[in-house]
Scaffold this motif. Structure first.
Motif, PDB file in Angstrom:
ATOM      1  N   GLY A   1      21.288   4.205  16.019  1.00  0.00           N
ATOM      2  CA  GLY A   1      22.609   4.815  15.837  1.00  0.00           C
ATOM      3  C   GLY A   1      23.056   4.759  14.379  1.00  0.00           C
ATOM      4  N   GLU A   2      22.908   3.576  13.767  1.00  0.00           N
ATOM      5  CA  GLU A   2      23.319   3.422  12.353  1.00  0.00           C
ATOM      6  C   GLU A   2      22.496   4.338  11.459  1.00  0.00           C
ATOM      7  OE1 GLU A   2      22.519  -0.740  11.961  1.00  0.00           O
ATOM      8  OE2 GLU A   2      24.576  -1.339  12.404  1.00  0.00           O
ATOM      9  N   LEU A   3      21.190   4.402  11.785  1.00  0.00           N
ATOM     10  CA  LEU A   3      20.291   5.230  10.981  1.00  0.00           C
ATOM     11  C   LEU A   3      20.739   6.696  11.010  1.00  0.00           C
ATOM     12  CD1 LEU A   3      17.344   5.097   9.535  1.00  0.00           C
ATOM     13  CD2 LEU A   3      16.653   6.294  11.605  1.00  0.00           C
ATOM     14  N   LEU A   4      21.077   7.180  12.223  1.00  0.00           N
ATOM     15  CA  LEU A   4      21.434   8.591  12.362  1.00  0.00           C
ATOM     16  C   LEU A   4      22.761   8.925  11.676  1.00  0.00           C
ATOM     17  CD1 LEU A   4      20.202   9.301  15.993  1.00  0.00           C
ATOM     18  CD2 LEU A   4      19.163  10.027  13.847  1.00  0.00           C
ATOM     19  N   VAL A   5      23.648   7.939  11.639  1.00  0.00           N
ATOM     20  CA  VAL A   5      24.916   8.186  10.941  1.00  0.00           C
ATOM     21  C   VAL A   5      24.637   8.328   9.446  1.00  0.00           C
ATOM     22  CG1 VAL A   5      27.133   7.158  10.272  1.00  0.00           C
ATOM     23  CG2 VAL A   5      26.361   7.048  12.660  1.00  0.00           C
TER      24      VAL A   5
END
Ligand SMILES: Nc1ncnc2c1ncn2[C@@H]1O[C@H](COP(=O)(O)OP(=O)(O)OP(=O)(O)O)[C@@H](O)[C@H]1O
Length: 338
Positions: A11-15
């Motif tokens: 999730g953090e990566l995609l943000v």
């Protein structure tokens, strides 16, 4: 980069890096936003990896390569068209009253007595100073304060420094050295780029050298020429700072033209009158501050042609003396401009 990426959740990566979704779409397993990336890769079953024909380690490597290439493309998109120097203070705290924008393809020379602050100005630009250096200057890129990522990124340096000398520590041939560098810059046509760089460096250097010449055997001028050609073709940095190109037998005018052709912003501190007049403008530094910004006039440019002729004459005399010759002839016989 690898460790940092693997410690993020999906999730953090995609943000932070929305394009990473493209990579996950190519996988036969679903990634959940709460999965830690390191755990996600570790949990892919051996059978799944077998159907993909891939080892775990190389899948992670592919992911990291994909991400770093995308990052590189992204940074290239943010082309640097200009930098702006917003004045600070001189050594006595007096205001500089300067607001100067330098556009891609321009050469700016920095002149001034020893200790006046020429290198300090280059350092402010390299650091993209934000009123956080002794001069209190502020530097803008494309009219804006660059984001922190751009300012401090090692991989996507805004600025390439051409330092005084290039000390080669490895015993590689010129070709191996340039090849290695081209590989690390992930260029596609490595052989062609390498050929171009060596050909250009030979044009700039007074005496030629061959692709298989060891780098440690290059003269000062030859290694300088190689470094300039290498910066022009391989450095993605849009700004090139030069702290004096010494007169080591390289064609300085061609060298500058090569950098400018590549739409780079060139700033060069110099004590050499010929180099000082080669710029579009020169900044005069006094007591730590920019005291004048002088555009090179037409008359100065035509005087430059005469100075260059004098320089060539001086070089010819230098060679005669070097070879043990004598110059006890009249100035006219020596063909000197008086
Ligand atoms: N505006 C300023 N305020 C305070 N200190 C300054 C300022 N500008 C320059 N200095 C300091 O003055 C010293 C000399 O500056 P610098 O080395 O840049 O000079 P230079 O012109 O490059 O000299 P040289 O021609 O000998 O290479 C450095 O310590 C630098 O940090």
């Amino acid at each position: 980069m690898r460790d940092r990426m693997l410690s993020l959740t999906v999730g953090e990566l995609l943000v932070e890096y929305p394009y990473a979704a493209d990579f996950f779409q190519t996988l036969p397993v679903r990634a959940e936003p709460s999965d830690l990336l390191a755990n996600f890769f570790a949990a892919i079953e051996d059978e799944v990896l077998a159907t993909m024909g891939m080892e775990r380690r190389s899948l992670v490597d592919q992911f990291i390569t994909f991400m770093s290439q995308m990052e590189q493309l992204k940074t290239q998109d943010e082309k640097v068209n200009s930098i702006t120097i917003m004045g600070g203070i001189d050594k006595d705290g007096n205001g500089e009253n300067v607001l100067l924008t330098i556009n891609a393809g321009e050469i700016i020379c920095i002149v001034g007595p020893t200790g006046s602050g020429k290198s300090r100005l280059l350092a402010d630009i390299e650091w993209v100073a934000q009123r956080d250096t002794p001069t209190n200057r502020k530097i803008l890129v494309n009219g804006q304060v660059p984001d922190t990522k751009r300012r401090f990124s090692v991989e996507h340096k805004l600025v390439a420094q051409l330092s005084q000398n290039m000390n080669f520590i490895m015993d590689l041939s010129v070709e191996e050295f340039v090849n290695m560098h081209a590989e690390s810059r992930m260029v596609e046509n490595i052989a062609e780029v390498t050929r171009n760089i060596i050909a250009k460096a030979n044009e700039l250097a007074g005496e030629g050298f061959l692709p298989h010449t060891p780098v440690t055997a290059l003269s000062g001028g030859q290694s300088r020429a190689l470094m300039i050609a290498d910066t022009a073709y391989l450095s993605k940095s849009p700004i090139v700072l030069i702290d004096e190109i010494e007169n080591a037998g390289i064609d300085r005018q061609k060298a500058l033209r090569l950098l400018v052709d590549k739409q780079k912003i060139v700033l060069m501190a110099t004590h050499d009158p010929i180099l000082a007049l080669m710029g579009d403008k020169r900044l005069v530094i006094k007591n730590g501050g920019i005291s004048q910004v002088i555009p090179t006039s037409e008359q100065e440019r035509s005087n430059l042609a005469i100075l260059e002729k004098m320089d060539r004459q001086l070089a010819a005399i230098r060679n005669v003396l070097r070879d043990g010759g004598r110059i006890d002839l009249s100035p006219a016989e020596l063909g000197l401009v008086m």
